[in-house]
Structure formats: C-alpha cells, structure tokens
Motif scaffolding. Structure first.
Motif, PDB file in Angstrom:
ATOM      1  N   GLY A 128      -2.767  -5.394  -1.926  1.00  0.00           N
ATOM      2  CA  GLY A 128      -4.086  -4.936  -1.494  1.00  0.00           C
ATOM      3  C   GLY A 128      -4.574  -3.731  -2.284  1.00  0.00           C
ATOM      4  O   GLY A 128      -3.873  -2.729  -2.382  1.00  0.00           O
ATOM      5  N   THR A 129      -5.747  -3.861  -2.874  1.00  0.00           N
ATOM      6  CA  THR A 129      -6.459  -2.724  -3.479  1.00  0.00           C
ATOM      7  C   THR A 129      -7.898  -3.134  -3.703  1.00  0.00           C
ATOM      8  O   THR A 129      -8.167  -4.283  -4.033  1.00  0.00           O
ATOM      9  N   SER A 130      -8.835  -2.194  -3.508  1.00  0.00           N
ATOM     10  CA  SER A 130     -10.242  -2.487  -3.798  1.00  0.00           C
ATOM     11  C   SER A 130     -10.658  -1.921  -5.140  1.00  0.00           C
ATOM     12  O   SER A 130     -11.833  -1.911  -5.474  1.00  0.00           O
ATOM     13  N   SER A 131      -9.698  -1.421  -5.908  1.00  0.00           N
ATOM     14  CA  SER A 131      -9.996  -0.796  -7.190  1.00  0.00           C
ATOM     15  C   SER A 131      -9.796  -1.802  -8.323  1.00  0.00           C
ATOM     16  O   SER A 131      -8.705  -2.358  -8.485  1.00  0.00           O
ATOM     17  N   LEU A 132     -10.847  -2.029  -9.120  1.00  0.00           N
ATOM     18  CA  LEU A 132     -10.726  -2.921 -10.278  1.00  0.00           C
ATOM     19  C   LEU A 132      -9.733  -2.350 -11.283  1.00  0.00           C
ATOM     20  O   LEU A 132      -9.043  -3.088 -11.980  1.00  0.00           O
ATOM     21  N   VAL A 147      -4.050 -10.369  -6.003  1.00  0.00           N
ATOM     22  CA  VAL A 147      -4.630  -9.086  -5.595  1.00  0.00           C
ATOM     23  C   VAL A 147      -5.828  -9.363  -4.700  1.00  0.00           C
ATOM     24  O   VAL A 147      -6.730 -10.126  -5.057  1.00  0.00           O
ATOM     25  N   LYS A 148      -5.826  -8.759  -3.517  1.00  0.00           N
ATOM     26  CA  LYS A 148      -6.932  -8.944  -2.567  1.00  0.00           C
ATOM     27  C   LYS A 148      -7.501  -7.589  -2.173  1.00  0.00           C
ATOM     28  O   LYS A 148      -6.757  -6.607  -2.091  1.00  0.00           O
ATOM     29  N   PRO A 149      -8.825  -7.536  -1.900  1.00  0.00           N
ATOM     30  CA  PRO A 149      -9.423  -6.251  -1.545  1.00  0.00           C
ATOM     31  C   PRO A 149      -8.967  -5.736  -0.187  1.00  0.00           C
ATOM     32  O   PRO A 149      -8.795  -6.509   0.754  1.00  0.00           O
ATOM     33  N   VAL A 150      -8.761  -4.439  -0.103  1.00  0.00           N
ATOM     34  CA  VAL A 150      -8.486  -3.779   1.180  1.00  0.00           C
ATOM     35  C   VAL A 150      -9.305  -2.494   1.199  1.00  0.00           C
ATOM     36  O   VAL A 150      -9.281  -1.717   0.252  1.00  0.00           O
ATOM     37  N   ARG A 151     -10.082  -2.303   2.268  1.00  0.00           N
ATOM     38  CA  ARG A 151     -10.917  -1.106   2.379  1.00  0.00           C
ATOM     39  C   ARG A 151     -10.480  -0.303   3.596  1.00  0.00           C
ATOM     40  O   ARG A 151      -9.662  -0.722   4.387  1.00  0.00           O
ATOM     41  N   GLY A 152     -11.085   0.861   3.768  1.00  0.00           N
ATOM     42  CA  GLY A 152     -10.762   1.714   4.908  1.00  0.00           C
ATOM     43  C   GLY A 152      -9.934   2.903   4.476  1.00  0.00           C
ATOM     44  O   GLY A 152      -9.514   3.008   3.323  1.00  0.00           O
ATOM     45  N   ASN A 153      -9.711   3.814   5.423  1.00  0.00           N
ATOM     46  CA  ASN A 153      -8.942   5.019   5.082  1.00  0.00           C
ATOM     47  C   ASN A 153      -7.448   4.679   4.963  1.00  0.00           C
ATOM     48  O   ASN A 153      -7.039   3.539   5.168  1.00  0.00           O
ATOM     49  N   VAL A 154      -6.667   5.679   4.621  1.00  0.00           N
ATOM     50  CA  VAL A 154      -5.235   5.453   4.363  1.00  0.00           C
ATOM     51  C   VAL A 154      -4.555   4.816   5.569  1.00  0.00           C
ATOM     52  O   VAL A 154      -3.807   3.832   5.428  1.00  0.00           O
ATOM     53  N   ASP A 155      -4.807   5.335   6.774  1.00  0.00           N
ATOM     54  CA  ASP A 155      -4.172   4.787   7.988  1.00  0.00           C
ATOM     55  C   ASP A 155      -4.528   3.318   8.183  1.00  0.00           C
ATOM     56  O   ASP A 155      -3.676   2.506   8.557  1.00  0.00           O
ATOM     57  N   THR A 156      -5.798   2.980   7.950  1.00  0.00           N
ATOM     58  CA  THR A 156      -6.258   1.592   8.115  1.00  0.00           C
ATOM     59  C   THR A 156      -5.523   0.680   7.146  1.00  0.00           C
ATOM     60  O   THR A 156      -5.074  -0.414   7.502  1.00  0.00           O
ATOM     61  N   ARG A 157      -5.388   1.121   5.910  1.00  0.00           N
ATOM     62  CA  ARG A 157      -4.713   0.285   4.901  1.00  0.00           C
ATOM     63  C   ARG A 157      -3.236   0.092   5.245  1.00  0.00           C
ATOM     64  O   ARG A 157      -2.690  -0.998   5.094  1.00  0.00           O
ATOM     65  N   PHE A 166      -0.930  -8.064   3.976  1.00  0.00           N
ATOM     66  CA  PHE A 166      -0.573  -7.853   2.572  1.00  0.00           C
ATOM     67  C   PHE A 166       0.933  -7.679   2.477  1.00  0.00           C
ATOM     68  O   PHE A 166       1.577  -7.269   3.446  1.00  0.00           O
ATOM     69  N   ASP A 167       1.474  -7.990   1.299  1.00  0.00           N
ATOM     70  CA  ASP A 167       2.896  -7.723   1.062  1.00  0.00           C
ATOM     71  C   ASP A 167       3.094  -6.310   0.532  1.00  0.00           C
ATOM     72  O   ASP A 167       4.170  -5.733   0.655  1.00  0.00           O
ATOM     73  N   ALA A 168       2.034  -5.770  -0.088  1.00  0.00           N
ATOM     74  CA  ALA A 168       2.090  -4.407  -0.624  1.00  0.00           C
ATOM     75  C   ALA A 168       0.669  -3.881  -0.776  1.00  0.00           C
ATOM     76  O   ALA A 168      -0.286  -4.661  -0.856  1.00  0.00           O
ATOM     77  N   VAL A 169       0.535  -2.562  -0.787  1.00  0.00           N
ATOM     78  CA  VAL A 169      -0.755  -1.932  -1.107  1.00  0.00           C
ATOM     79  C   VAL A 169      -0.492  -0.839  -2.141  1.00  0.00           C
ATOM     80  O   VAL A 169       0.619  -0.320  -2.245  1.00  0.00           O
ATOM     81  N   VAL A 170      -1.538  -0.526  -2.921  1.00  0.00           N
ATOM     82  CA  VAL A 170      -1.430   0.556  -3.906  1.00  0.00           C
ATOM     83  C   VAL A 170      -2.365   1.678  -3.487  1.00  0.00           C
ATOM     84  O   VAL A 170      -3.546   1.437  -3.196  1.00  0.00           O
ATOM     85  N   LEU A 171      -1.837   2.899  -3.423  1.00  0.00           N
ATOM     86  CA  LEU A 171      -2.608   4.072  -3.007  1.00  0.00           C
ATOM     87  C   LEU A 171      -2.299   5.244  -3.934  1.00  0.00           C
ATOM     88  O   LEU A 171      -1.289   5.231  -4.643  1.00  0.00           O
ATOM     89  N   ALA A 172      -3.154   6.255  -3.900  1.00  0.00           N
ATOM     90  CA  ALA A 172      -2.896   7.459  -4.696  1.00  0.00           C
ATOM     91  C   ALA A 172      -1.805   8.288  -4.027  1.00  0.00           C
ATOM     92  O   ALA A 172      -1.854   8.529  -2.815  1.00  0.00           O
ATOM     93  N   ARG A 173      -0.845   8.731  -4.811  1.00  0.00           N
ATOM     94  CA  ARG A 173       0.233   9.544  -4.245  1.00  0.00           C
ATOM     95  C   ARG A 173      -0.307  10.853  -3.664  1.00  0.00           C
ATOM     96  O   ARG A 173       0.183  11.346  -2.647  1.00  0.00           O
ATOM     97  N   ALA A 174      -1.325  11.431  -4.321  1.00  0.00           N
ATOM     98  CA  ALA A 174      -1.866  12.724  -3.881  1.00  0.00           C
ATOM     99  C   ALA A 174      -2.346  12.655  -2.428  1.00  0.00           C
ATOM    100  O   ALA A 174      -2.078  13.559  -1.630  1.00  0.00           O
TER     101      ALA A 174
END
Length: 312
Positions: A128-132, A147-157, A166-174
C-alpha cells in the motif's frame, strides 16, 4: 498597567503527526520568546478532506498546504508548520520559508504483516502506498508485487495493514519516529532501494515576508545544513515544474561546503528509471544541473505521460 502579551497563532494540518510536529516547533520558539502566548490553529486541507482518491488524481499542487497558506496571507495565523515534502516547488508571493528544521532520518520504511522485507515479500503481495514515487521504485525492484493506493493518516494506514487489506505498507521513517512508532518498522529502505521525496524528514516553518519580528524569531531555529540540502532538492524538483506527487525523488548530503545530490525520475510502472548524481558548492546550481542531466535522458517524456494520465 502590565505590558500586552503578543499572541502568536501557528497553523497546521489536523493529523496527529502534523500536531506533534507543530508542538515541537512551538516548544523551540517558546524557548526564545517565553513571554509570547502560543496558540495552535488546526486547519482542514483539501488533501485531508478527499481520502477516496489517490493524491496524483486529485490534481493541483499544494494539496496539504493551500488552505494554511491562505490563512497566513489573510493574517488569520502568524506562521505555519509544514512537512517540507508537502511544499510545492513554487510559493505564493508574500510568503517565505523562514526556517528548515534539523532533519530526521529521510528514508522510507516498509512495514509488513509477516516481518518480510521488500526483497523477501512473496510474489503477488499487495503493498500500500499512494505515492507514485514509492510505487515506481517498488515495481522497479519487484515487478512481481502489486501496489495499491492507501490514503489516510499513519494510524489509518497501519490499521488497514492490520485488517489484512495489504501485506505491507511504505511510510516515511521520520513520521513514525515523531509518533513513537518506530517499533512497527520491518525494514528501513536504503537509498539504493528507494530515494525519498524532496525534503522528506525536514519541517518548513513559513511566515509572511513582511512580518519582521516573527521572521527574525523563526530564523533562530533554522538548520543551515538541512536548509542547504533541501535547497538543492527543491531546485531539482522545480526544474520539472513539479508538484510533490510526481514520481520524482531526491536526496542531498552536505559535507562542509559541498552538496552531493542523488536524483531520480521514474515511470509509475517502474519500467523506466532515470537516476544520477551531481555535486558542487552551489545548492541550487547542483539541483538544476542534475535535472538537466535527467531531462537529456528522457525525464520530460516520462513526466508528460504521468501528467496526461492524471488529467484523464
């Protein structure tokens, strides 16, 4: 009669992460101006309001900041705190970024349900990621993933991941670090695997250019190294007339006077990846030179196709 206390309104998005980041900035500024009264103003942005469409499809630049910038220009708030990666390459007249904060780890990270890293995920796994930008780099390395889109805040994802969508999501470590969620991370993705978004990990503190006292105060929390790195990255993005939602990535490292910039433009399906490096002392010039290199290699063709797809 006691002296009147200056009240300063600080604008931010409504998410828990945005509020955490804004409180951090307010605490730093309060150290320099303990006599001022500091107030957080939570503002709903278009990007937070429309959650059922991928970011690139909503169109327009500044999806997470336009309403906040309007409040700033109209004088309803005195300064604003943004994730630097949400700032488009161009800014409205009258506004300035007065400070770039010290940068958190700018890398992306993968969180998977099974504990498998990016290279270990079974073929056909759904990420899951909404970032191209993230999508392109995932598929370039693992074309057998979906790859499928996922939106919402960190908790939602994270909740959607837990629910098995999803089997995995990609997020910013920061962001995970600022929210105290680093224990959720399966793999921190190296720069070889995934270059970050322009400005990722840094915060931008924005105010009106004419507001001298606020501008002077904000400059005190500016990090010159982070500012120089971000200037190089944003000059690179600017050359593509880029919003933040194009498949464009960049990361600059500053050593003494020298800036070393890695940049990437890729097709969303990951089949074409243009990546190169440039270095020099003038941050903006380094960004422009690297962009020109990639334009000569065909970056404009890739980005034109992306824009045409978005406008459909």
């Amino acid at each position: 009669m006691g002296k009147s206390v200056k009240t300063v309104s600080v604008g931010t998005r409504q998410s828990a992460l945005a509020q955490t980041q804004t409180r951090w900035v307010m605490d730093r500024l309060r150290e320099f101006q303990p006599d001022w009264e500091w107030r957080m103003e939570k503002i709903l942005t278009k990007g937070d309001r429309i959650l059922d469409v991928t970011l690139s499809k909503i169109g327009g630049k500044g999806l997470f900041i336009k309403e906040i910038e309007r409040a700033l220009l109209e004088g309803r708030i005195d300064l604003a705190v943004h994730s630097m990666k949400d700032l488009p390459a161009e800014m409205p007249e009258g506004l300035v970024v007065a400070a770039v904060t010290p940068r958190e780890d700018p890398r992306d990270c993968l969180i998977s349900r099974t504990g498998a890293g990016l290279d270990e995920l079974p073929a056909g796994s759904v990420v899951g990621t909404s970032s191209l930008r993230r999508q392109a780099q995932i598929l370039a390395r693992r074309p057998d993933l979906e790859v499928k889109p996922v939106r919402g805040n960190v908790d939602t994802r994270l909740r959607k991941l837990e629910e098995g969508r999803f089997d995995a999501v990609v997020l910013a470590r920061a962001g995970l670090s600022r929210l105290g969620l680093e224990d959720q991370i399966t793999e921190v993705l190296s720069f070889d695997k995934m270059l970050p978004a322009v400005g990722q990990g840094a915060l931008a503190v924005q105010c009106r250019g004419e507001d001298a006292s606020v501008l002077r105060l904000i400059r005190k929390i500016n990090d010159p190294h982070a500012e120089k790195a971000v200037r190089a990255e944003r000059a690179f993005l600017h050359a593509f007339e880029g919003g933040c939602h194009l498949p464009v990535a960049a990361y600059a490292q500053v050593e003494g006077e020298k800036v070393c910039l890695d940049g990437l433009v890729a097709s969303p399906d990951g089949r074409r990846v243009l990546r190169d490096r440039e270095e020099g002392n003038d941050a903006e010039a380094v960004g422009r030179r690297l962009a020109e290199k990639l334009l000569r290699l065909g970056a404009e063709e890739i980005l034109s196709a992306v824009r045409a797809e978005v406008e459909r």
